[in-house]
Design a protein around this motif. Structure first.
Motif, mmCIF file in Angstrom:
data_model
loop_
_atom_site.group_PDB
_atom_site.id
_atom_site.type_symbol
_atom_site.label_atom_id
_atom_site.label_comp_id
_atom_site.label_asym_id
_atom_site.label_seq_id
_atom_site.Cartn_x
_atom_site.Cartn_y
_atom_site.Cartn_z
ATOM 1 N N ARG A 172 0.846 -1.195 0.000
ATOM 2 C CA ARG A 172 0.000 0.000 0.000
ATOM 3 C C ARG A 172 0.878 1.240 0.000
ATOM 4 N N ASP A 173 0.524 2.188 -0.862
ATOM 5 C CA ASP A 173 1.266 3.444 -0.896
ATOM 6 C C ASP A 173 0.417 4.550 -0.285
ATOM 7 N N VAL A 174 0.887 5.779 -0.381
ATOM 8 C CA VAL A 174 0.177 6.897 0.238
ATOM 9 C C VAL A 174 -1.192 7.111 -0.399
ATOM 10 N N VAL A 175 -1.322 6.763 -1.681
ATOM 11 C CA VAL A 175 -2.622 6.889 -2.352
ATOM 12 C C VAL A 175 -3.629 5.918 -1.730
ATOM 13 N N SER A 176 -3.181 4.712 -1.441
ATOM 14 C CA SER A 176 -4.061 3.708 -0.829
ATOM 15 C C SER A 176 -4.593 4.208 0.512
ATOM 16 N N TRP A 177 -3.681 4.657 1.357
ATOM 17 C CA TRP A 177 -4.076 5.122 2.693
ATOM 18 C C TRP A 177 -4.972 6.361 2.606
ATOM 19 N N SER A 178 -4.598 7.298 1.747
ATOM 20 C CA SER A 178 -5.386 8.537 1.628
ATOM 21 C C SER A 178 -6.786 8.252 1.099
ATOM 22 N N THR A 179 -6.886 7.318 0.159
ATOM 23 C CA THR A 179 -8.197 6.947 -0.379
ATOM 24 C C THR A 179 -9.085 6.357 0.705
ATOM 25 N N VAL A 201 0.192 6.186 10.492
ATOM 26 C CA VAL A 201 1.343 6.823 11.141
ATOM 27 C C VAL A 201 2.169 5.794 11.910
ATOM 28 N N LYS A 202 1.488 4.869 12.579
ATOM 29 C CA LYS A 202 2.193 3.875 13.392
ATOM 30 C C LYS A 202 2.929 2.848 12.535
ATOM 31 N N GLN A 203 2.286 2.401 11.456
ATOM 32 C CA GLN A 203 2.901 1.361 10.627
ATOM 33 C C GLN A 203 4.054 1.888 9.776
ATOM 34 N N LYS A 204 4.014 3.168 9.446
ATOM 35 C CA LYS A 204 5.074 3.802 8.652
ATOM 36 C C LYS A 204 5.267 3.136 7.291
ATOM 37 N N GLU A 205 4.180 2.531 6.782
ATOM 38 C CA GLU A 205 4.244 1.933 5.448
ATOM 39 C C GLU A 205 4.317 3.027 4.386
ATOM 40 N N ALA A 206 3.660 4.134 4.667
ATOM 41 C CA ALA A 206 3.694 5.297 3.778
ATOM 42 C C ALA A 206 3.479 6.537 4.633
ATOM 43 N N LYS A 207 4.108 7.625 4.247
ATOM 44 C CA LYS A 207 3.964 8.865 5.013
ATOM 45 C C LYS A 207 2.751 9.641 4.517
ATOM 46 N N PRO A 208 1.908 10.117 5.430
ATOM 47 C CA PRO A 208 0.744 10.916 5.009
ATOM 48 C C PRO A 208 1.177 12.122 4.186
ATOM 49 N N ASN A 209 0.415 12.415 3.133
ATOM 50 C CA ASN A 209 0.688 13.611 2.340
ATOM 51 C C ASN A 209 -0.380 14.664 2.635
ATOM 52 N N GLU A 210 -0.395 15.719 1.853
ATOM 53 C CA GLU A 210 -1.337 16.812 2.109
ATOM 54 C C GLU A 210 -2.787 16.338 2.032
ATOM 55 N N ALA A 211 -3.080 15.475 1.055
ATOM 56 C CA ALA A 211 -4.453 14.983 0.908
ATOM 57 C C ALA A 211 -4.884 14.196 2.145
ATOM 58 N N THR A 212 -3.980 13.378 2.671
ATOM 59 C CA THR A 212 -4.298 12.604 3.876
ATOM 60 C C THR A 212 -4.582 13.533 5.048
#
Length: 460
Positions: A172-179, A201-212
């Motif tokens: 999963r990338d930042v798009v996955s999490w933000s979606t 935030v805890k898993q650190k798989e991807a860093k939140p971006n502005e959309a998140t």
């Protein structure tokens, strides 16, 4: 080169078409298309695919489809280009139709394109059948395809399926999490949105971006949770790569204001270097929302001094603040100025604010006259306009006006919420028969009042 046919082949034409696409030279591409046809290279599939892609890029789906129809044996690239083209140009049914008649196996890009069409048509069943195809035939790690499936389920409102896709994604990338965060917010599951953000935030798989960040702040604002809002704000401050500007800054202002911390909202507003219309409108709305209505007019003056144009939301906040603060004359002056200078942005919500302005000060006749004036314009008063008038009649005990409004509402087919106000107005005067009569009309018309809700945060 074009004057000497021996110096070019389908490769040179292909590169020429790509150059046209990258430079948006669509007029030149039509010349090349003509030369391709004359030189006998048009039947080459690579050139035909390039032409389809070129016309799709230029939103000329008609020309793209004409080229597609000339292909004797369309490849998966040909099919993908035309499916993508129909979807991109807004012909979603055609995109699904072309996908359905493909005589070659779709690839991941084809699936992504048809899922986009399914999103726009809210075609849950067809989208699920596409998902089944992906599971059976495209069982390989592809985060773009997985994100397309996730986005599809979110857009059609099937959040359980979206969550399942999300949980089963190998990567999963930042798009996955933000979606996922955005999907929960859009459907009102704000607690779940915050939970997914915390997990991210805890898993650190991807860093939140502005959309998140913007999405999770919207969740905090909806929940009215100041502690969550401050937590997210603190996280943003720790991130050097996300400046408190633009959408993020505006979202922080909005969240603090809606959570009741107007001091922090104003502080953030002052730190934003580039304040746009949304920034000013958000802080004006926040100040008004927190009972400081008399401060919005000076803020509005500063907004104009800085050369920032107001929009319809700005004026709704201003008029609401004037109404709640008893600034009737100031509010009416604002409305008249808005109509004169920014006439194009006037809508029903502004009219409802004006009715509320009159009504709160007991000027019911002027409020009713204004509603009549609105009815004479190319604007039909909606629920909020009538609701403001009925509420005022109820407060001031004007039963004669309630009766007139009731007759008009039934005639025009008003919403259940507005008729419910009329019924409650009768009930507050112990006129139970008339109250029940309005309820019976609502029942006959199949109207119901949407239940309201509110949130508070408890210190426990």
């Amino acid at each position: 080169m074009l004057q000497n046919p021996l110096t070019h082949n389908h490769f040179t034409f292909n590169f020429a078409l790509k150059a046209c696409r990258s430079t948006n030279s669509f007029h030149k591409s039509q010349e090349i298309h003509a030369h391709v046809t004359k030189s006998g290279h048009f039947s080459h599939t690579h050139i035909q695919n390039s032409l389809i892609h070129l016309y799709v890029t230029g939103n000329d789906i008609v020309s793209a489809f004409r080229v597609f129809e000339t292909i004797v044996s369309p490849t998966v690239v040909s099919w993908t280009s035309i499916v993508s083209g129909f979807s991109k140009c807004g012909f979603y049914e055609n995109a699904i139709g072309m996908f359905s008649v493909m005589d070659v196996d779709p690839n991941a890009n084809t699936v992504v394109s048809v899922l986009s069409a399914c999103c726009n048509l809210k075609e849950l069943n067809f989208g699920k059948s596409v998902h089944c195809y992906v599971i059976k035939r495209l069982d390989q790690e592809n985060v773009i395809l997985d994100n397309a499936l996730l986005n599809f389920y979110v857009k059609v409102g099937s959040l359980d399926d979206a969550r399942q896709v999300f949980d089963e994604m190998p990567k999963r990338d930042v798009v996955s999490w933000s979606t996922m965060v955005g999907g929960f917010v859009q459907r009102g599951f704000c607690r779940k949105a915050v939970s997914v953000f915390d997990e991210m935030v805890k898993q650190k798989e991807a860093k939140p971006n502005e959309a998140t960040i913007v999405n999770v702040l919207a969740a905090c604002a909806s929940l009215g949770s100041l502690s969550l809002c401050e937590s997210v704000h603190s996280y943003v401050q720790q991130r050097r790569d996300i400046p408190v500007e633009g959408n993020v800054g505006n979202a922080i202002i909005n969240a603090h204001a809606k959570c009741g911390n107007i001091t922090s909202a104003i502080h953030v507003f002052k730190t934003i270097r580039f304040k746009d219309t949304i920034s000013w409108s958000t802080v004006i709305n926040g100040v008004a929302m927190n009972g400081l209505g008399r401060h919005v007019l000076p803020l509005f003056g500063l907004m104009l001094v800085h050369g920032v144009p107001p929009d319809d939301v700005t004026f709704i906040s201003l008029l609401t603040a004037c109404s709640h603060s008893g600034l009737v004359d100031e509010g009416l002056m604002l409305f008249k100025g808005m109509v004169k200078i920014y006439g194009g942005i006037v809508n029903e919500r502004h009219c409802a604010c004006v009715v509320d302005l009159y009504a709160r000060s007991g000027r019911l006749k002027e409020a009713e006259d204004f509603v009549t004036f609105v009815m004479g314009m190319d604007m039909e008063p909606d629920g909020p306009v009538w609701g403001a008038l009925v509420s005022a009649c109820r407060v001031h005990g004007n039963e004669v006006m309630v009766r007139r409004v009731r007759e008009t509402l039934v005639e025009k087919g008003a919403s259940g919420g507005t008729l419910c106000l009329v019924s409650n107005s009768y009930a507050s005067s112990s006129r139970w028969d008339e109250s029940m009569e309005v309820r019976n009309v609502m029942s006959f018309l199949g109207l119901k009042k949407m239940a309201g809700c509110s949130w508070i945060e408890l210190d426990v």
